[in-house]
Write an enzyme that holds these catalytic residues in place. Structure first.
Site, PDB file in Angstrom:
ATOM      1  N   GLU A   1     -17.832   6.828 -12.786  1.00 15.02           N
ATOM      2  CA  GLU A   1     -18.225   6.739 -11.381  1.00 15.02           C
ATOM      3  C   GLU A   1     -19.670   6.240 -11.296  1.00 15.02           C
ATOM      4  OE1 GLU A   1     -15.996  10.364  -9.155  1.00 15.02           O
ATOM      5  OE2 GLU A   1     -17.471  10.959 -10.641  1.00 15.02           O
TER       6      GLU A   1
ATOM      7  N   ASP B   1     -17.708  11.401 -15.435  1.00 14.43           N
ATOM      8  CA  ASP B   1     -17.893  11.964 -14.105  1.00 14.43           C
ATOM      9  C   ASP B   1     -19.343  11.763 -13.673  1.00 14.43           C
ATOM     10  OD1 ASP B   1     -16.924  13.743 -11.898  1.00 14.43           O
ATOM     11  OD2 ASP B   1     -18.486  15.057 -12.672  1.00 14.43           O
TER      12      ASP B   1
END
Length: 639
Positions: free
Chosen positions: A354, A325
């Protein structure tokens, strides 16, 4: 002794041992904690997980490199504990970050050896093997969403054990749960955070959160266990993994190393104030996460903690992959070292994340792992370029290729070739090989693709939007790279327009299994696309040289895309494969590379590997708002 975090000798204070937290041998239990500023450290033992019945306390002795240790007798196993730490006349009772088991709602640590807790035949469990990440089809899933619906037909609703029920159906008798995953053909489930997180009540089945609020990184979340007070969460998590593995489905963990839920009161801050976090120029907690703090992953002991915890999940729980994340908030060196260590232990591990943050991180530019940093590293990143090209923006009314926006052919081609680039054709990318791009149209964040289509095309009827959705899925599964879909996409998942459903509750977030009945034709179409990709390596090339050599672009009408994959690409049994995307509202004619016999395997209504229709021509008509895949093989020529 007072420590200033900015003046500490980090080499002298670095502890390289692998015995932080509890370690167990036949006769004793050893405990070690790292806290250079501590003046005194105690471990308090309780018989209950509310810390109400204290049965013993032990004082730790100061040891090497800022650590404190104590040797305990084996009879404390099964009890609960908290650490009591004194520094500068302040005493704090807390649970340490190296804890491997906790009681209900994480009030106390649980003294248990996780290696002794496992389901039958656990030692024979094997991780999923892949030749390359491009062979994966990733299915992003929240544990509670999977089974909580009354329509799921699953008994252990919202629990790890829901994944162990092998033969479940919805009310109309269509497969649900584990059987549905196998029927669909995905290779990996990407589980939203399943480490212990803060904002779900372990005892309330209706309590809901995605889990991006980390509490204890080496402990399975308790709200998904049958009994959060004991070692059930360890046993049931392993059983879940084992059953998924027995069905050739890998397990990917969503990990959140960019921030912690707590800040001033977090166990990290108690152990060593200001060491584990970054600060801005004003001396305030930095906030790349957008939720209040930013972990200092570049500090040696924080880097060690991150890598140790990843290896722990890989070894103890047999995890097949990790999704980071807000990966750009974790420094590049830590990401690369973690990937290297994990890859040494499992060649088939999948690592991606990400390549962005919520706000700029307090890192130098060279320290930031961004899109492009993954080149040649066996790490992949989410391809938001391709995502936005396919559907437009995430939550607004901007349209993309599937809704008919024009002049996007170049961007679609860049995604089709796995973003490896083709400068001679003015196509550019950010990858060195196709396995570095995660191709997706939606995820747990933002509007689901189905809701996005409703919002961006308010005048379109449902039939039209279903066609757009199918076209998006066809683009994903016929492009080079690693395909990724959100759970429920296969039956047009809706969250009723909720674009940030992290705590919106069960009604909004649950997989609505009745939709598999309503949209069974759509489910079969997605299943067919996955089957096509899984059985035809032409869609799973890896290196850029082969992709550039084998993929040929067809001169196609305006606002369409056509290409063929030539010469038994990547060892495919089909000699030539031609793919067409037509987002227009009319039939469109494409010219074929040569006149020969072709078989259609994907059109606007069906998808798979078996011929829908065979024809002999050098042109083909593609229906409105659809994709078409055709092939020519030796067995078809001469007709």
């Amino acid at each position: 002794m007072t420590y200033n975090v900015f003046e500490v000798d980090e080499d002298k204070m670095f502890y390289s041992g692998d015995d932080l937290g509890f370690t167990f041998d036949k006769e004793n239990i050893n405990y070690r904690i790292w806290s250079p500023p501590a003046e005194k450290v105690y471990i308090d033992i309780y018989s209950d997980d509310r810390a109400e019945d204290k049965v013993a306390e032990y004082k730790l002795e100061q040891s090497i490199n800022g650590t404190w240790q104590v040797k305990l007798t084996a009879d404390i196993k099964g009890n609960y504990y908290k650490i009591r730490l004194k520094k500068e006349s302040i005493e704090t009772s807390f649970v340490d970050p190296w804890v491997k088991a906790v009681g209900t709602n994480s009030r106390c640590g649980l003294i248990v050896d996780p290696s002794e807790v496992f389901p039958p035949t656990w030692s024979y469990d094997k991780k999923v093997e892949l030749n390359s990440p491009v062979d994966a089809v990733i299915y992003e899933l929240h544990v509670k969403d999977f089974s909580i619906s009354k329509e799921s037909g699953i008994r252990h609703k919202g629990k790890y054990t829901a994944f162990t029920e092998r033969h479940t159906t919805n009310r109309e008798g269509l497969l649900s749960g584990l059987a549905h995953l196998k029927e669909l053909g995905i290779t990996h489930v990407h589980l939203l955070p399943v480490f212990d997180f803060a904002t779900a009540d372990d005892m309330d089945i209706n309590s809901y959160n995605w889990g991006y609020d980390p509490l204890f990184y080496m402990v399975p979340e308790g709200s998904y266990a049958s009994n959060p007070a004991n070692e059930s969460r360890i046993y049931e998590f392993k059983k879940m993994v084992k059953v998924l593995h027995s069905h050739d489905i890998g397990v990917i963990m969503d990990v959140v190393y960019n921030h912690t839920y707590q800040t001033e009161s977090s166990p990290f801050e108690i152990l060593f104030p200001d060491y584990f976090y970054r600060f801005d120029r004003l001396g305030k907690f930095a906030n790349a996460s957008g939720v209040g703090n930013e972990i200092a992953s570049e500090r040696p002991m924080m880097r060690k903690y991150i890598i140790d915890s990843l290896l722990y999940w890989s070894r103890e729980y047999h995890i097949d992959g990790f999704r980071f994340d807000l990966m750009s908030a974790v420094d590049k060196k830590t990401i690369l070292q973690a990937a290297e260590r994990l890859k040494k232990e499992n060649d088939s591990i999948i690592i991606y994340g990400e390549p962005w943050t919520a706000l700029p991180p307090q890192l130098e530019k060279h320290q930031i792992f961004k899109k492009g940093s993954q080149k040649g590293t066996d790490i992949a990143v989410f391809n938001d370029n391709f995502r936005n090209t396919i559907k437009g923006d995430n939550d607004g009314q901007k349209k993309g290729f599937i809704q008919g926006k024009t002049d996007l052919e170049k961007e679609i081609y860049e995604g089709v070739i796995g973003s490896v680039g083709f400068p001679e054709r003015s196509l550019y990318g950010f990858t060195q090989k196709a396995s570095e791009t995660i191709n997706y149209a939606d995820s747990h964040d933002n509007l689901t693709l189905w809701d996005k289509l409703a919002f961006s095309c308010p005048g379109a009827d449902e039939k039209t939007r279903r066609k757009m959705h199918r076209l998006a899925m066809a683009v994903l599964f016929t492009s080079q790279g690693v395909p990724f879909i959100q759970a429920g996409t296969e039956f047009l998942r809706t969250k009723f327009g909720d674009k940030n459903s992290y705590n919106s509750g069960i009604f909004v977030n649950q997989l609505k299994w009745e939709r598999k009945t309503t949209y069974n034709e759509h489910f079969n179409y997605i299943k067919g696309l996955i089957n096509l990709r899984s059985h035809h390596p032409a869609f799973r090339m890896i290196n850029k040289e082969e992709i550039r050599k084998k993929i040929k672009f067809i001169q196609s009408p305006v606002n369409t895309v056509g290409f063929y994959i030539d010469n038994h690409a990547n060892g495919d049994g089909w000699e030539k494969v031609a793919v067409f995307y037509n987002p227009n509202h009319k039939w469109t004619q494409f010219n074929l590379p040569q006149k020969r016999t072709w078989a259609i395997v994907v059109d606007d209504k069906e998808a798979g590997t078996e011929p829908i229709r065979i024809f002999y021509s050098d042109e083909v008509q593609v229906p409105p708002l659809s994709a078409m895949v055709i092939y020519s093989a030796a067995l078809l020529t001469g007709c």
